[in-house]
Scaffold this active site. Sequence first.
Site, mmCIF file in Angstrom:
data_model
loop_
_atom_site.group_PDB
_atom_site.id
_atom_site.type_symbol
_atom_site.label_atom_id
_atom_site.label_comp_id
_atom_site.label_asym_id
_atom_site.label_seq_id
_atom_site.Cartn_x
_atom_site.Cartn_y
_atom_site.Cartn_z
ATOM 1 N N GLY A 215 7.468 -6.925 -2.490
ATOM 2 C CA GLY A 215 7.082 -6.892 -1.082
ATOM 3 C C GLY A 215 5.611 -6.569 -0.936
ATOM 4 N N GLY A 217 2.218 -4.313 0.386
ATOM 5 C CA GLY A 217 1.829 -2.919 0.413
ATOM 6 C C GLY A 217 2.100 -2.226 1.732
ATOM 7 N N PRO A 218 1.712 -2.837 2.865
ATOM 8 C CA PRO A 218 1.929 -2.175 4.150
ATOM 9 C C PRO A 218 3.397 -1.934 4.483
ATOM 10 C CG PRO A 218 0.265 -3.887 4.362
ATOM 11 C CD PRO A 218 0.866 -4.046 3.004
ATOM 12 N N VAL A 220 6.571 -2.349 1.898
ATOM 13 C CA VAL A 220 7.300 -1.711 0.795
ATOM 14 C C VAL A 220 6.478 -0.574 0.183
ATOM 15 C CG1 VAL A 220 8.271 -2.079 -1.510
ATOM 16 C CG2 VAL A 220 8.662 -3.753 0.300
ATOM 17 N N GLY A 221 5.184 -0.797 -0.013
ATOM 18 C CA GLY A 221 4.350 0.245 -0.596
ATOM 19 C C GLY A 221 4.334 1.514 0.237
ATOM 20 N N CYS A 293 -10.567 -3.016 -13.929
ATOM 21 C CA CYS A 293 -11.133 -1.786 -13.361
ATOM 22 C C CYS A 293 -12.113 -1.105 -14.315
ATOM 23 C CB CYS A 293 -10.015 -0.817 -12.966
ATOM 24 S SG CYS A 293 -8.905 -0.386 -14.310
ATOM 25 N N GLU A 392 -17.578 -1.605 -6.257
ATOM 26 C CA GLU A 392 -16.796 -2.383 -7.201
ATOM 27 C C GLU A 392 -16.635 -3.814 -6.687
ATOM 28 O OE1 GLU A 392 -12.898 -1.608 -9.907
ATOM 29 O OE2 GLU A 392 -12.656 -1.268 -7.756
#
Length: 485
Positions: A215, A217-218, A220-221, A293, A392
């Site tokens: 799902g 992020g907004p 399920v996260g 990263c 970044e």
Amino acid sequence: MDLAAAPPSQLPDSLRLRRHLHVGGEWTSPADADLIDVENPSTGELIGQVPAGTPADVDRAVAAARAAFPGWSAATPAERSGHLDRLHTALAARADDLARTIAGELGSPLKLATRVQVGLPLTVLRDHVALAAREPVEEHIGNSLVVREPIGVIGAITPWNYPLHQVMAKLAPALAAGCTVVLKPSELTPLTAYLLFDAVTEAGLPPGVLNLVPGTGPVVGEALAGHPDVDLVSFTGSTATGARIMRLAADRIARVALELGGKSANVILPDADLATAVKVGVGNALLNSGQTCTAWTRMLVHRDRYDEALQLIATAVAGYRLGDPFDPATRLGPLVSATQVERVRGHIDRALADGARLIAGGPDAPVPARGHFVAPTVFADVHPDSALAQQEVFGPVLALIPFADTDEAVAIANNSTYGLAGAVWSADTDAALAVARRLRTGAVDINGAPFNPLAPFGGYKQSGLGRELGVHGLAEFCELKAIQR
């Protein structure tokens, strides 16, 4: 989109349509029928669909993990190690399909997908087979017995750039420690997680120990990060999202482990083997199309060797061929999405406006007609305080910065809100070690030393909280208890 009408891809046919969650040891229907399209970033074509999970799905998965926790946490080290060993066997048997899936949904060149994207997490899992088999460490302090116990239910939220490794860096230690897990993979690269859970099913892990809810992020996260029955949220991704997860966890005083952004410096001292340092440094900065990263995106070179470095960089970058990740000649694949391309091009435009000198690539460099490509781009004369040196980019963009002496190099390297990784090059290894000790960052490689998957991985400052991998990563999933006698 109509997936049935989509052209065939090089992924396994079984992945084209996965409309289930994995909860309580079973493939089960989601609460809602909405789907998430998965595209091939090298062509923009639809290659799969997965469910758009809901908070109700998260509730079911967390309940399953909570129900499984007493049994899994009480299992012996040998039992948990045996389960992880069977999972390793089942996952290794799918190595080719995993590599092709990552090449298809992320765009990593197949060689990179095979060696790094799949090879590294298999190594991490194998390491945790051994770590899980160890008897728990107990410590005697005066009249106290200090023991470590599994913390409970883990909410694991993982990114798209290393869709198997970032999952395994959480699942393997959590399971080895005796925790149960609910995983939310990135909605951009969820198909890899389905292959993982096919292996989970084959390996016969106890029901509810591992659960999958795909799902956004907004939805399920956020539901996972704020769930009252999740004891620790382990997240890898952007610093902004990490801060949001901290706020959600703070409302219920829950623990978090965060592996966030980076702006790593590659410090090349004047006595270094410049040709090797530049070649390896460019390769590191461009690894996975710069979507890493730990990428050394700031190359710091002594002024006396600056012009020589520029020539070496231009030659090295010219050897990176953009193209189809399944083409053996391709060294650089696409970015993951059109949105990511827009972000990276925005950074390039800002660097040009700020006066950085374009050495290679740039907004007008040729790229394949289809797909989400950005040419490898190098800027010289980058000011240490500029946006390009501070923010970044997460794309194939390298900033070259000159320095006059070692103290200035260290000051520039530490001039960042991040502190995840870095490098030092010198013919004098003692001098390199002295500089490495001064860098405010979680990891430093000297003269291109290889990555160690048993060493602690994580950052200082806004690069995160906690550590992953090895015994230090295992400790993140444990509570300490003092028993006085």
